[in-house]
Design a protein around this motif. Structure first.
Motif, PDB file in Angstrom:
ATOM      1  N   PHE A 390       1.000  -0.928  -0.508  1.00 10.29           N
ATOM      2  CA  PHE A 390       0.102   0.662  -0.090  1.00 10.29           C
ATOM      3  C   PHE A 390       0.548   1.202  -0.073  1.00 10.29           C
ATOM      4  CE2 PHE A 390      -1.858   3.487   2.551  1.00 10.29           C
ATOM      5  CZ  PHE A 390      -2.961   3.920   1.866  1.00 10.29           C
ATOM      6  N   GLY A 391       1.809   1.242   1.051  1.00 14.38           N
ATOM      7  CA  GLY A 391       2.611   2.394   1.130  1.00 14.38           C
ATOM      8  C   GLY A 391       3.534   2.578   0.067  1.00 14.38           C
ATOM      9  N   ASP A 392       4.000   1.084  -0.326  1.00 14.01           N
ATOM     10  CA  ASP A 392       5.119   1.195  -1.724  1.00 14.01           C
ATOM     11  C   ASP A 392       4.409   2.486  -3.031  1.00 14.01           C
ATOM     12  OD1 ASP A 392       5.775   0.238  -3.751  1.00 14.01           O
ATOM     13  OD2 ASP A 392       8.100  -0.381  -2.959  1.00 14.01           O
ATOM     14  N   HIS A 393       2.629   1.612  -3.539  1.00 10.64           N
ATOM     15  CA  HIS A 393       2.045   2.000  -3.759  1.00 10.64           C
ATOM     16  C   HIS A 393       1.794   4.071  -4.390  1.00 10.64           C
ATOM     17  CE1 HIS A 393      -1.861   2.195  -6.232  1.00 10.64           C
ATOM     18  NE2 HIS A 393      -1.327   2.702  -7.182  1.00 10.64           N
ATOM     19  N   CYS A 394       1.712   4.385  -3.159  1.00  9.01           N
ATOM     20  CA  CYS A 394       0.994   5.662  -2.839  1.00  9.01           C
ATOM     21  C   CYS A 394       1.811   6.907  -2.298  1.00  9.01           C
ATOM     22  CB  CYS A 394      -0.452   5.716  -2.668  1.00  9.01           C
ATOM     23  SG  CYS A 394      -0.694   4.506  -0.830  1.00  9.01           S
ATOM     24  N   SER A 395       2.457   5.480  -1.543  1.00 15.43           N
ATOM     25  CA  SER A 395       3.369   7.240  -0.451  1.00 15.43           C
ATOM     26  C   SER A 395       4.205   7.988  -1.869  1.00 15.43           C
ATOM     27  CB  SER A 395       4.722   6.650   0.296  1.00 15.43           C
ATOM     28  OG  SER A 395       4.778   7.289   1.190  1.00 15.43           O
ATOM     29  N   PRO A 396       4.183   9.674  -1.331  1.00 15.39           N
ATOM     30  CA  PRO A 396       5.383  10.249  -2.346  1.00 15.39           C
ATOM     31  C   PRO A 396       6.203   9.987  -2.563  1.00 15.39           C
ATOM     32  CG  PRO A 396       3.942  11.715  -0.648  1.00 15.39           C
ATOM     33  CD  PRO A 396       3.768  10.065  -0.175  1.00 15.39           C
ATOM     34  N   ILE A 397       6.636   9.658  -1.416  1.00 15.94           N
ATOM     35  CA  ILE A 397       8.745   9.039  -1.166  1.00 15.94           C
ATOM     36  C   ILE A 397       8.356   8.296  -1.656  1.00 15.94           C
ATOM     37  CG2 ILE A 397       8.780  11.080   0.620  1.00 15.94           C
ATOM     38  CD1 ILE A 397       8.631   8.673   2.303  1.00 15.94           C
ATOM     39  N   SER A 398       8.066   6.909  -2.286  1.00 12.74           N
ATOM     40  CA  SER A 398       8.281   6.091  -2.842  1.00 12.74           C
ATOM     41  C   SER A 398       8.377   5.874  -4.097  1.00 12.74           C
ATOM     42  CB  SER A 398       7.001   5.037  -3.301  1.00 12.74           C
ATOM     43  OG  SER A 398       7.480   4.011  -3.135  1.00 12.74           O
ATOM     44  N   ASP A 399      10.050   5.198  -4.477  1.00  9.99           N
ATOM     45  CA  ASP A 399      10.406   4.994  -5.760  1.00  9.99           C
ATOM     46  C   ASP A 399       9.822   5.009  -6.302  1.00  9.99           C
ATOM     47  OD1 ASP A 399       9.971   2.199  -5.557  1.00  9.99           O
ATOM     48  OD2 ASP A 399      12.111   1.389  -5.567  1.00  9.99           O
ATOM     49  N   THR A 400       8.538   4.118  -6.948  1.00  8.61           N
ATOM     50  CA  THR A 400       8.100   3.881  -7.813  1.00  8.61           C
ATOM     51  C   THR A 400       7.054   4.647  -7.961  1.00  8.61           C
ATOM     52  OG1 THR A 400       6.238   2.436  -6.406  1.00  8.61           O
ATOM     53  CG2 THR A 400       7.812   1.306  -7.382  1.00  8.61           C
ATOM     54  N   THR A 401       6.386   5.600  -6.731  1.00  7.45           N
ATOM     55  CA  THR A 401       5.272   6.279  -7.184  1.00  7.45           C
ATOM     56  C   THR A 401       6.094   7.576  -7.966  1.00  7.45           C
ATOM     57  OG1 THR A 401       4.644   5.774  -4.974  1.00  7.45           O
ATOM     58  CG2 THR A 401       3.959   8.525  -5.787  1.00  7.45           C
ATOM     59  N   ILE A 402       7.602   8.280  -7.518  1.00 10.24           N
ATOM     60  CA  ILE A 402       8.240   9.284  -8.441  1.00 10.24           C
ATOM     61  C   ILE A 402       8.489   8.623 -10.199  1.00 10.24           C
ATOM     62  CG2 ILE A 402      10.814   9.755  -7.570  1.00 10.24           C
ATOM     63  CD1 ILE A 402      10.800   9.792  -4.680  1.00 10.24           C
ATOM     64  N   ILE A 403       8.920   7.315  -9.657  1.00 14.47           N
ATOM     65  CA  ILE A 403       9.351   6.920 -10.683  1.00 14.47           C
ATOM     66  C   ILE A 403       8.709   6.775 -12.234  1.00 14.47           C
ATOM     67  CG2 ILE A 403      10.033   5.011 -12.422  1.00 14.47           C
ATOM     68  CD1 ILE A 403      12.507   4.250 -10.036  1.00 14.47           C
ATOM     69  N   SER A 404       6.622   6.033 -11.715  1.00 12.47           N
ATOM     70  CA  SER A 404       5.900   6.239 -12.193  1.00 12.47           C
ATOM     71  C   SER A 404       5.167   7.841 -12.834  1.00 12.47           C
ATOM     72  CB  SER A 404       4.623   5.640 -11.290  1.00 12.47           C
ATOM     73  OG  SER A 404       4.896   4.206 -11.276  1.00 12.47           O
ATOM     74  N   ALA A 405       5.685   8.831 -11.848  1.00 10.10           N
ATOM     75  CA  ALA A 405       5.249  10.310 -12.229  1.00 10.10           C
ATOM     76  C   ALA A 405       6.453  11.305 -13.487  1.00 10.10           C
ATOM     77  CB  ALA A 405       5.249  10.914 -10.871  1.00 10.10           C
ATOM     78  N   MET A 406       7.565  10.322 -13.152  1.00 11.64           N
ATOM     79  CA  MET A 406       8.312  10.265 -14.381  1.00 11.64           C
ATOM     80  C   MET A 406       8.182   9.918 -15.262  1.00 11.64           C
ATOM     81  SD  MET A 406      12.221  10.502 -13.700  1.00 11.64           S
ATOM     82  CE  MET A 406      12.628   9.484 -13.326  1.00 11.64           C
ATOM     83  N   ALA A 407       7.988   8.865 -15.303  1.00 16.66           N
ATOM     84  CA  ALA A 407       7.555   8.653 -16.660  1.00 16.66           C
ATOM     85  C   ALA A 407       6.575   8.803 -17.589  1.00 16.66           C
ATOM     86  CB  ALA A 407       7.202   6.913 -15.885  1.00 16.66           C
ATOM     87  N   SER A 408       5.926   9.539 -17.002  1.00 18.02           N
ATOM     88  CA  SER A 408       4.795   9.771 -17.605  1.00 18.02           C
ATOM     89  C   SER A 408       4.773  11.303 -17.370  1.00 18.02           C
ATOM     90  CB  SER A 408       3.347   9.634 -16.776  1.00 18.02           C
ATOM     91  OG  SER A 408       3.503   8.355 -16.085  1.00 18.02           O
ATOM     92  N   ASP A 409       5.476  11.998 -17.301  1.00 18.69           N
ATOM     93  CA  ASP A 409       5.496  13.227 -17.210  1.00 18.69           C
ATOM     94  C   ASP A 409       4.491  13.982 -16.586  1.00 18.69           C
ATOM     95  OD1 ASP A 409       8.387  13.159 -18.882  1.00 18.69           O
ATOM     96  OD2 ASP A 409       6.719  13.660 -20.754  1.00 18.69           O
ATOM     97  N   CYS A 410       4.325  13.668 -15.056  1.00 15.93           N
ATOM     98  CA  CYS A 410       3.668  14.181 -14.322  1.00 15.93           C
ATOM     99  C   CYS A 410       4.092  14.874 -12.836  1.00 15.93           C
ATOM    100  CB  CYS A 410       2.405  13.142 -14.088  1.00 15.93           C
ATOM    101  SG  CYS A 410       1.307  13.569 -12.889  1.00 15.93           S
ATOM    102  N   ASP A 411       3.854  15.468 -12.662  1.00 19.16           N
ATOM    103  CA  ASP A 411       3.670  16.234 -11.531  1.00 19.16           C
ATOM    104  C   ASP A 411       3.740  15.302 -10.129  1.00 19.16           C
ATOM    105  OD1 ASP A 411       4.417  18.310 -10.179  1.00 19.16           O
ATOM    106  OD2 ASP A 411       3.207  17.764  -8.890  1.00 19.16           O
ATOM    107  N   LEU A 412       4.719  15.250  -9.466  1.00 20.40           N
ATOM    108  CA  LEU A 412       4.680  14.309  -8.647  1.00 20.40           C
ATOM    109  C   LEU A 412       3.783  14.648  -7.677  1.00 20.40           C
ATOM    110  CD1 LEU A 412       5.966  11.798  -6.663  1.00 20.40           C
ATOM    111  CD2 LEU A 412       7.641  13.461  -5.841  1.00 20.40           C
ATOM    112  N   VAL A 413       3.352  15.444  -7.093  1.00 15.23           N
ATOM    113  CA  VAL A 413       2.443  16.819  -5.764  1.00 15.23           C
ATOM    114  C   VAL A 413       0.939  15.649  -7.352  1.00 15.23           C
ATOM    115  CG1 VAL A 413       1.276  18.231  -4.786  1.00 15.23           C
ATOM    116  CG2 VAL A 413       4.025  17.659  -5.043  1.00 15.23           C
ATOM    117  N   GLU A 414       1.206  15.977  -7.727  1.00 12.18           N
ATOM    118  CA  GLU A 414      -0.264  16.224  -9.416  1.00 12.18           C
ATOM    119  C   GLU A 414      -0.388  14.773  -8.837  1.00 12.18           C
ATOM    120  OE1 GLU A 414      -2.552  16.647 -12.985  1.00 12.18           O
ATOM    121  OE2 GLU A 414      -0.330  16.757 -12.879  1.00 12.18           O
ATOM    122  N   HIS A 415       0.053  13.657  -9.520  1.00  5.04           N
ATOM    123  CA  HIS A 415       0.395  11.953  -9.391  1.00  5.04           C
ATOM    124  C   HIS A 415      -0.163  11.815  -7.973  1.00  5.04           C
ATOM    125  CE1 HIS A 415       0.917   7.708  -9.638  1.00  5.04           C
ATOM    126  NE2 HIS A 415       2.205   7.878  -8.772  1.00  5.04           N
TER     127      HIS A 415
END
Length: 441
Positions: A390-415
C-alpha cells in the motif's frame, strides 16, 4: 528513525544496534562484538549469500536489457507496427497489460508502461496523471503477486529466517505461496485500476487533471529488436521453474527458492553475454561495463536485504513477536490480528515509502504473533505484505511513485493527489477482506 529520517538503511541498522545493546545489557564492547558476529554469521549462510547475489544480478540484467535497445524496440513495435490502440481506453489498457506482464522489477514496470503509454496519451489527449496512476498501480502490486523477482527473494528470505529461528516444521516457499493468496491490497488495487480505466471513472483530484500537450519525442530512425528485451525476460521465468524443479527433485513446491532465483539470474546473465555479444548488439567491453554499472546500482538494495535479515535475527532473540502477542492477546481477538497487522504495516509503509523496509519490520513480528495466538499464519503474513505494498504504491516518497510520475511526464504532487482516492478504495476493500477471513478462520 524511519519516520524521521526516511532512510531505511540507517533505520534498520539503528534498530540492529539498539537491539544488540538491549540483548547485552548496554555493554558497549559486548554489544559491538555481538553485532559484528551477527553479520559474520549471516554472511556464512548460503541462502543469504544467494539472495544478496540475486539482488545484484538483477541490476546487471536490467542494465544490459536497457543498453541493448530491446526496450526501445518493444516501444517502437507497440507504437507503430500494431493497431491495438484505437481509443483512450485501449491506450491506458495497453499500459495496464504491460504493467502486469513486466513483473520482474517494479521500477522497470513503471518505466516500460510509461514509455509505451506516453505517445498514446499525447495522441488521445489523456491526462498524464491517469497514465502515472496506471503505471504505479501495476508496479508494486504486480511485483508482490508474481513473486519471480527480488520481492519474492526478500519475502522468502524473511519467512525462511522466522521458520528456522522458531524451529517450525514448515516449508518457506509453501508459506509464501499461500500468503500471496491473501495479498488482498495488491489484488484490490489492480481491480480498482481496471474498473477506473474500463469505465473512465474520475474521482477526487483526477476530475481536475488536464492533458498537457507536449511534442512527442523524436525516436531514432532505427531501433533494436524488441526480442532483446523479451527473450531474456521469458527465459528468466522459464529458468525459475526449471531450477525449482531441479532443486526440489522433481517437485516444484519443494524446490529451494533462494537457490533457484540465484541460478536463474546467473544463467540469464550468461545468456545475455552470448546473445547480445554474439549478435553484435554490443561489444564484450560494453557488456562488461553495463553489467558492472547495473550491479553497482542495486548494491543499496542488497544492503537493505542484509540489514533486514539482521533485524529479523535481533527481533527474534528479543522475542518481540511473543511480547507483542502477549500484550495484544489480552485486548484483541485473534479475529482482528490480521487486520491490525495490515493497518500497522500500511502506516509504516505510507510514512517511509518502502515496502521492503516494512516487510523486514513486520514479518518477523507477524509470524511469532500468529504462532502465539494460533492464528492463520499465511493470512497474517499476507496482511504484512499488503500493508507494505500500500505505501509503496501511493506514498509520495516511494521510488515507484516518483518513477511512475517521471515516466509519465506528470508532476509528483499531482500524481500523488490524483491516485490516493483510488488507493484508499483498494485499501478499504482489502481491510474488509482481512476482517472477513479473520472471522471465518
Amino acid at each position: 528513525m524511519a519516520l524521521y529520517s526516511r532512510n531505511v538503511v540507517l533505520s534498520l541498522f539503528g534498530g540492529i544496534v539498539l537491539g544488540g545493546f538491549i540483548l547485552n545489557d548496554f555493554s558497549i564492547i559486548a554489544s559491538l562484538k555481538s553485532i559484528f558476529l551477527l553479520f559474520i554469521s549471516l554472511l556464512q549462510e548460503t541462502w543469504i549469500l544467494q539472495t544478496l547475489s540475486f539482488a545484484i544480478l538483477v541490476g546487471s540484467i536490467m542494465a544490459l536489457i536497457e543498453k541493448s535497445g530491446g526496450i526501445d524496440g518493444f516501444v517502437d513495435f507497440m507504437q507503430h507496427k500494431t493497431g491495438v490502440v484505437k481509443s483512450p481506453r485501449s491506450a491506458l489498457m495497453l499500459s495496464y497489460i504491460i504493467g502486469i506482464f513486466i513483473f520482474i522489477e517494479s521500477t522497470i514496470t513503471s518505466l516500460i508502461a510509461g514509455a509505451v503509454g506516453k505517445p498514446f496519451c499525447y495522441k488521445y489527449k489523456i491526462p498524464s496523471a491517469k497514465l502515472a496512476f496506471v503505471c504505479d498501480s501495476t508496479a508494486a502490486p504486480v511485483s508482490s503477486l508474481i513473486i519471480l523477482n527480488g520481492w519474492g527473494a526478500l519475502l522468502l528470505g524473511l519467512i525462511t529466517t522466522q521458520i528456522s529461528q522458531n524451529t517450525l516444521e514448515l516449508d518457506a516457499l509453501d508459506v509464501l505461496l499461500h500468503s500471496v493468496l491473501y495479498n488482498f491490497y495488491a489484488m484490490a488495487a489492480l481491480f480498482v485500476t481496471f474498473i477506473a480505466i474500463w469505465f473512465n471513472i474520475d474521482i477526487g483530484a483526477m476530475k481536475n487533471a488536464k492533458h498537457k500537450p507536449k511534442n512527442e519525442e523524436v525516436r531514432a530512425a532505427e531501433s533494436q529488436s524488441m526480442f532483446y528485451m523479451l527473450v531474456p525476460i521469458i527465459l528468466m521465468v522459464f529458468f525459475v521453474f526449471l531450477f525449482l524443479y531441479i532443486t526440489g527433485d522433481g517437485d516444484i513446491l519443494k524446490g529451494s527458492g533462494s537457490s533457484s532465483i540465484f541460478y536463474t539470474m546467473l544463467s540469464t546473465l550468461l545468456f545475455t553475454l552470448f546473445y547480445f555479444v554474439g549478435t553484435k548488439n554490443m561489444t564484450l567491453s560494453t557488456w562488461g561495463k553495463s553489467a558492472i554499472s547495473g550491479a553497482l546500482k542495486l548494491v543499496p538494495i542488497a544492503l537493505i536485504l542484509l540489514f533486514a535479515f539482521g533485524i529479523g535475527e535481533i527481533t527474534t532473540e528479543l522475542k518481540t513477536g511473543d511480547f507483542l502477542a502477549s500484550l495484544v492477546s489480552k485486548n484483541l481477538s485473534v479475529v482482528f490480528l490480521a487486520p491490525v497487522i495490515y493497518i500497522i504495516a500500511s502506516l509504516i509503509s505510507l510514512s517511509t515509502g518502502t515496502s521492503w523496509g516494512t516487510f523486514s519490520i513486520m514479518i518477523p513480528i507477524a509470524i511469532p504473533m500468529a504462532l502465539s495466538m494460533d492464528a492463520n499464519m499465511a493470512l497474517c503474513v499476507g496482511a504484512a505484505i499488503s500493508g507494505g505494498v500500500f505505501g509503496d504504491h501511493c506514498s509520495p516518497i516511494s521510488d515507484t511513485t516518483i518513477i511512475s510520475a517521471m515516466a509519465s511526464d506528470c508532476d509528483l504532487v499531482e500524481h500523488t493527489n490524483t491516485q490516493l482516492p483510488y488507493a484508499f478504495i483498494g485499501w478499504g476493500i482489502a481491510l474488509v477482506m482481512f476482517i472477513f477471513f479473520g472471522l471465518v478462520g
